[in-house]
Design an enzyme around this catalytic site. Structure first.
Site, PDB file in Angstrom:
ATOM      1  N   LYS A 175     -31.818-108.196  72.802  1.00  6.67           N
ATOM      2  CA  LYS A 175     -30.890-107.313  73.522  1.00  6.67           C
ATOM      3  C   LYS A 175     -31.634-106.241  74.311  1.00  6.67           C
ATOM      4  O   LYS A 175     -31.191-105.842  75.385  1.00  6.67           O
ATOM      5  CB  LYS A 175     -29.897-106.677  72.560  1.00  6.67           C
ATOM      6  N   THR A 176     -32.784-105.786  73.826  1.00  6.60           N
ATOM      7  CA  THR A 176     -33.538-104.775  74.568  1.00  6.60           C
ATOM      8  C   THR A 176     -34.042-105.341  75.891  1.00  6.60           C
ATOM      9  O   THR A 176     -34.005-104.662  76.924  1.00  6.60           O
ATOM     10  CB  THR A 176     -34.719-104.251  73.730  1.00  6.60           C
ATOM     11  N   ASP A 221     -26.391 -98.373  74.356  1.00  6.39           N
ATOM     12  CA  ASP A 221     -27.049 -99.212  73.360  1.00  6.39           C
ATOM     13  C   ASP A 221     -26.486 -98.888  71.974  1.00  6.39           C
ATOM     14  O   ASP A 221     -26.034 -97.765  71.719  1.00  6.39           O
ATOM     15  CB  ASP A 221     -28.560 -98.957  73.395  1.00  6.39           C
ATOM     16  N   GLU A 222     -26.515 -99.855  71.057  1.00  7.38           N
ATOM     17  CA  GLU A 222     -26.064 -99.682  69.667  1.00  7.38           C
ATOM     18  C   GLU A 222     -24.651 -99.095  69.604  1.00  7.38           C
ATOM     19  O   GLU A 222     -24.369 -98.154  68.863  1.00  7.38           O
ATOM     20  CB  GLU A 222     -27.047 -98.772  68.895  1.00  7.38           C
ATOM     21  N   GLN A 254     -23.855-105.295  62.382  1.00  8.91           N
ATOM     22  CA  GLN A 254     -24.945-104.390  62.005  1.00  8.91           C
ATOM     23  C   GLN A 254     -24.492-102.923  61.994  1.00  8.91           C
ATOM     24  O   GLN A 254     -25.318-102.019  62.113  1.00  8.91           O
ATOM     25  CB  GLN A 254     -26.132-104.569  62.949  1.00  8.91           C
ATOM     26  N   ARG A 310     -34.080-109.179  58.658  1.00  3.58           N
ATOM     27  CA  ARG A 310     -35.360-108.509  58.943  1.00  3.58           C
ATOM     28  C   ARG A 310     -36.526-109.485  58.806  1.00  3.58           C
ATOM     29  O   ARG A 310     -37.641-109.187  59.258  1.00  3.58           O
ATOM     30  CB  ARG A 310     -35.602-107.333  57.966  1.00  3.58           C
TER      31      ARG A 310
END
Length: 763
Positions: A45-46, A233-234, A264, A610
């Site tokens: 996504k970044t 973002d987020e 998340q 993770r």
């Protein structure tokens, strides 16, 4: 000739599009109108967000100063600026509106400060200044600060600001949450005092701008025209204040692109609301929804395990992660006997990783609560395994542990002046710097330890009445604790000392997440003491641990909470303590019910994802608390792991079988109940009862030698409606039966879920 068509050479593809998959390209090229980019864990996504920013600038759809790009951390903002700079060059320097919510809001507020009674050079208070100011107001209002701690009020005001509530919005019900209805009044006084000081706290940065945008339409119109494009973002981590601020700014052009993952969303305790991302399409009708589902981080087995768990949550936006990576190893699920064996087993597994030539920097241990790190730290120091704690201090370096150790050191060694200095006014006893200075002066004059000087100064007129009384009580307590140390087990001494000193009560009164964590750490400290023969032996162990730092440049195993691990990734991840009551957290379930259960499940999803190559989940049959062994059942999240993606192992040290648990049986009715998807076959309910499944499992005290079975076969002598006795919860009636698991309505304790081996029949 003029009719001859002219052809032009095809233009080269912009560099920011190279390497992007089709959904990422769609996220970059869909510029106009509202866009929701659902970006699963590890889906790049970044890269998509950075390329989208570069595209807006490269195609001249907007000048850099006309783009509002909001992140949650300064680190994320720096990374975004650096990445965009590599793509568009110096143009990134013209992006004044790329930063965190607070940084951008502060920049806006300085331009319009007078509209809320401030001057443009206002001061932003840090936490210490905020607490100092609130304490002044509490004392002036004649409120008992011990009963109603300053931190509790600070936390409450922060919650109100996160919700976008000004003092006028606080109703009687909200006000009752502090000092018997004084909360709203103190909030109003606090805000007025801040204005008088030309100051604000961090919550005010967004709150003041929200008020300005709502009440001054000309200012709102100015920013709506300025920002041609808004990127966030987020988005799943936004609180109400941030959500309302963004929605106001985007209403005119509606060119807003939000990137996030509802699966998340794990920060509700600091105000985040997953509902914000879930209702994006309702807020912005006609929004384009783009799903980034190709994972570049983890193996198919890891993704399958994580997806299987999160699928049990309701109200999701939904996505299906996939990857082109090799299938890799299945997720390991290991059952061990107790906490110490868990630490030993993790150490052995990590040693295998190290011997295979892999770096310890690519290994992480993720815990649900900070107090879990202590057992691993002690084990790793014993075997020489280098480690580091991320997002917090090493266990014995935490403030509350240092305070508790200082009390114990004073009891063990009367001449320990450093320890006495630390605890003389902790918790607050009214012994200020002047009083302590006088004790120091007498100690130097007489050549005696501070504890001796403190006792002697009581026979003089050096101290005032209140200080003298407080010091006298402390001196008497220390003497009494020393006498108790000769006959009382040192762990029990520590428990009494922490209670009688008021130290435990200090954190109990705070009623905050941070205070609860500190209390858990203190409980773990006392538990750790039980493993040593004497108080002196334990303190010597702590000294050796504190001295064992190792080389910071050497590869180290990372230990941290799941919350701290969000956004990070490691080749090998150990997920420990997956037992009911610990994970999911019983405290969270008690406070938030199903909503909290779903956030705990999202934590499990974050934890599993993770891992790049291997995830190892461990659960223990027993946890030792206050000298007694508490039996545990595996977390419901273990039952939710798809069988095709896991390998299970349930052994004691040496490989002997411990439990007759068959986690490969996915028809287990308990799995259905835990998921909230139904009762499943074999589940009985007492006729006439209207009770529902309780999320609170029994924490049953048993001896280590007890036989514990986690299979599905139950006792033949139990049936619905029978009256039984449990040594911890007392008498009750069996309400529901599932295999060897019972739900019992206890007369004094309410509905509990217990194992049938821990109840006896009664007349």
């Amino acid at each position: 000739m003029n009719q001859i068509a002219q052809t032009s050479a095809p233009q080269a593809e912009p560099p920011y599009l190279r390497g992007l998959n089709p959904p990422q390209r769609e996220a970059v090229l869909t510029t106009d109108g509202p866009v929701l980019i659902i970006a699963g864990a590890g889906t790049g996504k970044t890269a998509a967000l950075t390329a989208r920013l570069a595209h807006l600038i490269f195609t001249k759809k907007a000048w850099p100063s006309e783009i509002l790009s909001v992140t949650f951390t300064n680190k994320a903002a720096r990374e975004m600026r650096e990445r965009v700079g590599r793509l568009v060059g110096d143009a990134v320097e013209g992006m004044p509106w790329l930063g965190t919510f607070h940084a951008i809001a502060a920049k806006m507020l300085r331009r319009h400060a007078e509209l809320v009674g401030l001057q443009s050079n206002f001061t932003i208070l840090d936490t210490d200044d905020q607490l100092r100011l609130l304490k002044q107001l509490i004392l002036a209002a004649d409120i008992d600060e011990k009963r109603f701690p300053t931190r509790s009020l600070a936390g409450l005001i922060d919650q109100w600001k996160n919700k976008g509530l000004v003092p006028a919005d606080i109703d009687a019900g909200e006000s009752e949450r502090y000092a018997n209805g004084r909360g709203g009044e103190l909030y109003q006084q606090y805000q007025a005092r801040l204005i008088a000081l030309n100051a604000c706290d961090f919550g005010d940065l967004l709150l003041h701008m929200l008020v300005i945008l709502k009440t001054h339409r000309d200012v709102l119109a100015q920013y709506q025209q300025r920002f041609k494009y808004i990127m966030v973002d987020e988005y799943q981590d936004t609180n109400s204040s941030q959500y309302l601020w963004l929605r106001l700014l985007a209403q005119e052009r509606k060119n807003i692109a939000c990137v996030g993952d509802d699966d998340q969303s794990i920060y509700s305790w600091r105000g985040a609301q997953v509902e914000n991302i879930l209702k994006f399409e309702r807020d912005f009708p006609g929004a384009k929804v783009i799903r980034l589902e190709q994972n570049y981080r983890s193996t198919p087995h890891i993704l399958g395990a994580a997806s299987g768990v999160i699928a049990n949550n309701g109200g999701r936006l939904g996505k299906q992660l996939w990857t082109e990576r090799d299938v890799g190893e299945k997720v390991k699920v290991i059952g061990v006997w107790d906490g110490p064996e868990e630490a030993r087993r993790v150490g052995e597994e990590i040693d295998i990783v190290r011997r295979s030539g892999k770096s310890l920097d690519e290994v992480a241990i993720l815990v649900r609560a900070q107090h879990q790190t202590r057992e691993f730290e002690d084990r790793f120091i014993a075997i020489g395994m280098p480690y580091k704690i991320v997002g917090g201090f090493r266990f014995y370096e935490r403030a509350e542990i240092r305070d508790a150790l200082a009390y114990l050191r004073v009891v063990n060694q009367p001449a320990d002046d450093l320890a006495f200095e630390r605890i003389v006014n902790v918790p607050k006893r009214g012994l200020g710097d002047k009083a302590v200075a006088r004790i120091h002066q007498l100690a130097r004059a007489t050549g005696t330890p501070l504890t001796t000087a403190a006792a002697r100064i009581l026979d003089t007129d050096e101290l005032t009445g209140a200080a003298k009384k407080s010091l006298g009580r402390l001196v008497g307590d220390i003497a009494r604790w020393r006498d108790m140390a000769t006959s009382l087990p040192h762990a029990e001494l520590a428990r009494q000392l922490l209670d009688e000193s008021g130290y435990t009560a200090m954190y109990q009164a705070e009623k905050s997440v941070e205070a609860t964590g500190r209390l858990e750490n203190l409980s773990e400290l006392v538990r750790a003491m039980e493993e040593y023969d004497s108080l002196g032996a334990f303190l010597e162990h702590v000294s050796l641990v504190m001295d064992n730092e190792g080389g910071a440049q050497d590869p180290q195993v990372t230990i941290m909470t799941i919350h701290a691990a969000k956004g990070l990734e490691y080749d090998t991840v150990f997920l420990v303590g997956w037992e009911e009551g610990l994970f999911p957290s019983q405290r969270s379930l008690d406070e938030g019910g199903v909503k909290s259960l779903e956030e705990e499940r999202r934590l499990a999803y974050v934890a599993i994802t993770r891992a790049r190559r291997l995830a190892v989940i461990i659960h223990a049959a027993n946890r030792r608390i206050y000298g007694q062994w508490n039996s545990s059942i595996p977390s419901r999240f273990v039952a939710e792991l798809p069988a095709e993606h896991i390998d299970t192992e349930t052994t004691m040290s040496g490989g002997a079988s411990l439990w007759q648990a068959n986690w490969s049986d996915r028809a287990d009715p308990f799995a259905d109940v835990a998921r909230g998807t139904g009762r499943g076959p074999g589940w009985q309910r007492a006729s006439g009862t209207g009770s529902t499944f309780s999320t609170k499992p029994a924490r049953v005290v048993e001896s280590r030698s007890s036989a514990i079975s986690l299979g599905n076969k139950g006792r033949d002598d139990l049936s619905l409606g029978m009256r039984v006795f449990h040594q911890k919860f007392g008498y009750g009636l069996i309400a529901e039966i599932e295999g060897n698991k019972l739900e019992i309505d206890f007369e004094q304790s309410g509905r509990k879920r217990v194992m049938d081996s821990f109840v006896t029949l009664t007349p």
